[in-house]
Design a protein around this motif. Structure first.
Motif, PDB file in Angstrom:
ATOM      1  N   LYS A 191      -1.101  -8.472 -17.796  1.00  0.00           N
ATOM      2  CA  LYS A 191       0.382  -8.706 -19.069  1.00  0.00           C
ATOM      3  C   LYS A 191       0.982  -8.172 -19.193  1.00  0.00           C
ATOM      4  N   PRO A 192       2.190  -7.989 -17.629  1.00  0.00           N
ATOM      5  CA  PRO A 192       3.268  -7.355 -18.304  1.00  0.00           C
ATOM      6  C   PRO A 192       4.492  -8.174 -19.143  1.00  0.00           C
ATOM      7  N   GLN A 193       5.414  -7.861 -19.584  1.00  0.00           N
ATOM      8  CA  GLN A 193       6.075  -8.679 -20.727  1.00  0.00           C
ATOM      9  C   GLN A 193       7.552  -8.573 -20.189  1.00  0.00           C
ATOM     10  N   ALA A 194       7.942  -8.307 -18.838  1.00  0.00           N
ATOM     11  CA  ALA A 194       9.133  -8.374 -18.246  1.00  0.00           C
ATOM     12  C   ALA A 194       8.681  -7.857 -17.073  1.00  0.00           C
ATOM     13  N   ALA A 195      10.148  -8.116 -15.799  1.00  0.00           N
ATOM     14  CA  ALA A 195       9.962  -7.851 -14.483  1.00  0.00           C
ATOM     15  C   ALA A 195      11.540  -6.721 -14.052  1.00  0.00           C
ATOM     16  N   VAL A 196      11.372  -6.643 -12.958  1.00  0.00           N
ATOM     17  CA  VAL A 196      13.097  -5.811 -12.643  1.00  0.00           C
ATOM     18  C   VAL A 196      13.361  -6.377 -11.546  1.00  0.00           C
ATOM     19  N   LEU A 197      13.885  -7.416 -11.467  1.00  0.00           N
ATOM     20  CA  LEU A 197      14.194  -8.238 -10.271  1.00  0.00           C
ATOM     21  C   LEU A 197      15.282  -7.760  -9.226  1.00  0.00           C
ATOM     22  N   CYS A 198      14.853  -7.410  -7.840  1.00  0.00           N
ATOM     23  CA  CYS A 198      15.511  -6.926  -7.096  1.00  0.00           C
ATOM     24  C   CYS A 198      15.606  -6.954  -5.752  1.00  0.00           C
ATOM     25  N   ILE A 199      15.649  -8.560  -5.927  1.00  0.00           N
ATOM     26  CA  ILE A 199      15.352  -9.114  -4.997  1.00  0.00           C
ATOM     27  C   ILE A 199      16.725 -10.307  -4.566  1.00  0.00           C
ATOM     28  N   GLY A 256       0.941  -1.222   0.168  1.00  0.00           N
ATOM     29  CA  GLY A 256       0.058   0.292   0.633  1.00  0.00           C
ATOM     30  C   GLY A 256       1.179   1.301  -0.154  1.00  0.00           C
ATOM     31  N   THR A 257       1.707   1.262   0.189  1.00  0.00           N
ATOM     32  CA  THR A 257       2.766   2.672   0.311  1.00  0.00           C
ATOM     33  C   THR A 257       3.595   2.611  -0.552  1.00  0.00           C
ATOM     34  N   MET A 258       3.493   4.077  -0.680  1.00  0.00           N
ATOM     35  CA  MET A 258       3.726   4.012  -2.255  1.00  0.00           C
ATOM     36  C   MET A 258       5.384   4.525  -3.025  1.00  0.00           C
ATOM     37  N   THR A 259       5.566   3.924  -4.029  1.00  0.00           N
ATOM     38  CA  THR A 259       6.752   3.973  -4.901  1.00  0.00           C
ATOM     39  C   THR A 259       6.886   4.879  -6.253  1.00  0.00           C
ATOM     40  N   ALA A 260       7.000   5.711  -6.649  1.00  0.00           N
ATOM     41  CA  ALA A 260       7.438   6.235  -7.853  1.00  0.00           C
ATOM     42  C   ALA A 260       5.548   6.290  -8.481  1.00  0.00           C
ATOM     43  N   SER A 261       4.897   6.963  -7.871  1.00  0.00           N
ATOM     44  CA  SER A 261       3.497   7.172  -8.081  1.00  0.00           C
ATOM     45  C   SER A 261       2.901   5.533  -8.410  1.00  0.00           C
ATOM     46  N   LEU A 262       2.949   4.729  -7.621  1.00  0.00           N
ATOM     47  CA  LEU A 262       2.789   2.867  -7.673  1.00  0.00           C
ATOM     48  C   LEU A 262       2.298   3.158  -5.993  1.00  0.00           C
ATOM     49  N   PRO A 263       1.467   1.949  -6.412  1.00  0.00           N
ATOM     50  CA  PRO A 263       1.688   1.299  -4.868  1.00  0.00           C
ATOM     51  C   PRO A 263       2.460   0.150  -4.900  1.00  0.00           C
ATOM     52  N   ILE A 264       3.415  -0.066  -3.320  1.00  0.00           N
ATOM     53  CA  ILE A 264       3.963  -1.516  -3.383  1.00  0.00           C
ATOM     54  C   ILE A 264       2.342  -2.676  -3.791  1.00  0.00           C
ATOM     55  N   MET A 265       2.503  -3.675  -3.940  1.00  0.00           N
ATOM     56  CA  MET A 265       1.990  -4.807  -3.756  1.00  0.00           C
ATOM     57  C   MET A 265       2.324  -6.296  -3.383  1.00  0.00           C
ATOM     58  N   PRO A 266       1.277  -6.683  -2.783  1.00  0.00           N
ATOM     59  CA  PRO A 266       2.027  -8.275  -1.879  1.00  0.00           C
ATOM     60  C   PRO A 266       1.772  -9.148  -2.847  1.00  0.00           C
ATOM     61  N   MET A 267       3.075 -10.474  -2.625  1.00  0.00           N
ATOM     62  CA  MET A 267       3.197 -10.773  -3.695  1.00  0.00           C
ATOM     63  C   MET A 267       1.886 -11.886  -3.541  1.00  0.00           C
ATOM     64  N   GLU A 268       1.305 -11.826  -2.908  1.00  0.00           N
ATOM     65  CA  GLU A 268      -0.540 -13.390  -3.652  1.00  0.00           C
ATOM     66  C   GLU A 268      -1.002 -12.490  -3.916  1.00  0.00           C
ATOM     67  N   THR A 269      -0.770 -11.090  -5.015  1.00  0.00           N
ATOM     68  CA  THR A 269      -1.564 -10.634  -5.670  1.00  0.00           C
ATOM     69  C   THR A 269      -0.751 -10.749  -7.549  1.00  0.00           C
ATOM     70  N   LEU A 270       0.120 -11.952  -7.295  1.00  0.00           N
ATOM     71  CA  LEU A 270       1.405 -11.552  -8.057  1.00  0.00           C
ATOM     72  C   LEU A 270       0.406 -11.976  -9.696  1.00  0.00           C
ATOM     73  N   ASP A 271       0.564 -13.512  -9.231  1.00  0.00           N
ATOM     74  CA  ASP A 271      -0.671 -14.079 -10.734  1.00  0.00           C
ATOM     75  C   ASP A 271      -1.714 -13.590 -11.199  1.00  0.00           C
ATOM     76  N   SER A 272      -2.725 -12.811 -10.494  1.00  0.00           N
ATOM     77  CA  SER A 272      -3.628 -12.279 -10.331  1.00  0.00           C
ATOM     78  C   SER A 272      -3.124 -11.122 -11.626  1.00  0.00           C
ATOM     79  N   PHE A 273      -2.743 -10.290 -11.378  1.00  0.00           N
ATOM     80  CA  PHE A 273      -1.870  -8.858 -12.132  1.00  0.00           C
ATOM     81  C   PHE A 273      -1.515  -9.335 -12.873  1.00  0.00           C
ATOM     82  N   CYS A 274      -0.765 -10.210 -13.002  1.00  0.00           N
ATOM     83  CA  CYS A 274      -0.634 -10.570 -14.502  1.00  0.00           C
ATOM     84  C   CYS A 274      -1.575 -11.347 -15.790  1.00  0.00           C
ATOM     85  N   GLN A 275      -2.445 -11.878 -15.165  1.00  0.00           N
ATOM     86  CA  GLN A 275      -2.815 -12.202 -16.040  1.00  0.00           C
ATOM     87  C   GLN A 275      -3.990 -11.449 -16.546  1.00  0.00           C
ATOM     88  N   GLN A 276      -4.419 -10.527 -16.000  1.00  0.00           N
ATOM     89  CA  GLN A 276      -4.858  -9.355 -15.345  1.00  0.00           C
ATOM     90  C   GLN A 276      -4.233  -7.932 -16.676  1.00  0.00           C
TER      91      GLN A 276
END
Lengths: 209, 209
Positions: free
Chosen positions: B145-153, B123-143
């Motif tokens: 369709k991001p093509q690439a990911a920046v991995l900072c893990i 919920g906190t904001m970074t670069a005018s985007l809210p940070i989302m929990p990993m649990e929502t990753l699947d549904s977000f991608c399905q909806q």
DNA sequence: TAGATTGTTAATCGATTAACAATC
DNA sequence: TAGATTGTTAATCGATTAACAATC
């Protein structure tokens, strides 16, 4: 260790070898052949043998390379046990992240000072160092003799600041500003990092198909 | 624009040409010869002409290259006007800095989501985007369709997460984790960024003298 | 036209790969 | 000793540089 000149492509591969050998060590692998390592790293075995031979025969015929010993040799060449004193200039988003995220110690460097032109930041802590105002830069450099600087400043400020730092005795720059530093003195080492270029290359490869 | 295959070294130089041409345009330079540009960029005139010829004769004999037109051509090749949708995973120091500091838009990309496994950040904001929990990753991608990911893990999570993202349809990675991703599928594009390797190379060059 | 500078071919250079004798 | 794998030389490949004819 023969004192041949090691070519740039080889040098640029050394940190990667060092990383992979570290992983192998963590996996408690004692020895590895060029063929196996090649497979892991996506290189050719021939290239690996050529590379390792630049700094003296560290393999054993019929056996391969001793992981721990080889890693130590590469670490020594890279100078990981050194403590090159460095300062960081520009404690914005990126500057702070680099100060906090990059392990300078493991790489033969030590971050000894952080500077920012914004007086509001002065005194706040980043990576257990207080951010200092630019006014103190001269005296700090005279006193602590940093050898290199991480530049996380806007591109318009980069060239001028770098020149100033050279006059203060610095001889290396890790430059994150979106500008290719051009220092006339060939003894000054510049490592330009262009994250934007990297992203553009990725984007290119993505549509290219 | 001839449809030759452009070699990797040339592609990697394109963003740099693009930057320098941008600077020239800002300086209101209208045309430039390969010789002049070479001098500025520290390349040979011959190489510049070879490079620019990979994508069709854009110079004029006796005149040089039209800065604005050439920059537009290179921009088109790099796809700067595209909008490749990307997500960023890992909103630590570095992730936040990249989200805030890198201008995705100027480089043909768009950051459409940021994820972090720490629920406290949700919920906190970074670069005018809210940070989302990993649990929502699947549904977000399905909806979306991001093509690439920046991995900072962290590096231990990188390989597994990348494979998951491939299964969710992603085809590119801008990888900042200290780990060389190895994706078996050759259609997946990986751009590994190793800041540590870059620093080590600088450190090496510093003592080498 | 004369001068400048490209486009392009040929020559060079360096890096990677292949091959194999040396040797552990 | 036999098997494996290096160290190292030679062959190949590709990228950079040089040269110059084409042409604006």
């Amino acid at each position: 260790m023969s004192k041949e000149v090691i070519s740039t492509p080889v040098i640029r591969r050394l940190p990667r070898y060092y990383r992979f050998l570290g992983e192998l060590e963590r996996e408690q692998v004692e020895r590895i052949s060029s063929r196996e390592l090649a497979q892991r790293m996506g290189l050719s075995a021939s290239q690996i043998r050529q590379d390792f031979n630049c700094f003296g025969g560290f393999g054993q015929q019929g056996y391969g390379y001793h992981v721990k010993a080889l890693r130590e040799v590469i670490g020594e060449i890279l100078g990981v046990s050194g403590r090159t004193p460095m300062i960081l200039i520009g404690a914005g988003n990126l500057g702070k992240a680099i100060a906090a995220h990059v392990d300078f110690h493991k790489r033969g460097c030590e971050l000894i000072g952080i500077f920012d032109s914004n007086p509001l930041l002065a005194g706040t802590m980043t990576a257990s160092l207080p951010i200092m105002p630019m006014e103190t830069l001269d005296s700090f450099c005279q006193q602590h003799k940093p050898q290199a600087a991480v530049l996380c400043i806007p591109k318009d400020a980069a060239q001028q600041l770098a020149e100033k730092l050279v006059s203060l005795g610095l001889i290396g720059f890790w430059n994150f500003s979106h500008f290719d530093l051009r220092i006339s003195n060939p003894d000054i080492i510049v490592e330009n990092v262009h994250l934007g270029d990297s992203l553009m290359t990725l984007a290119y490869c993505l549509h290219d198909k």
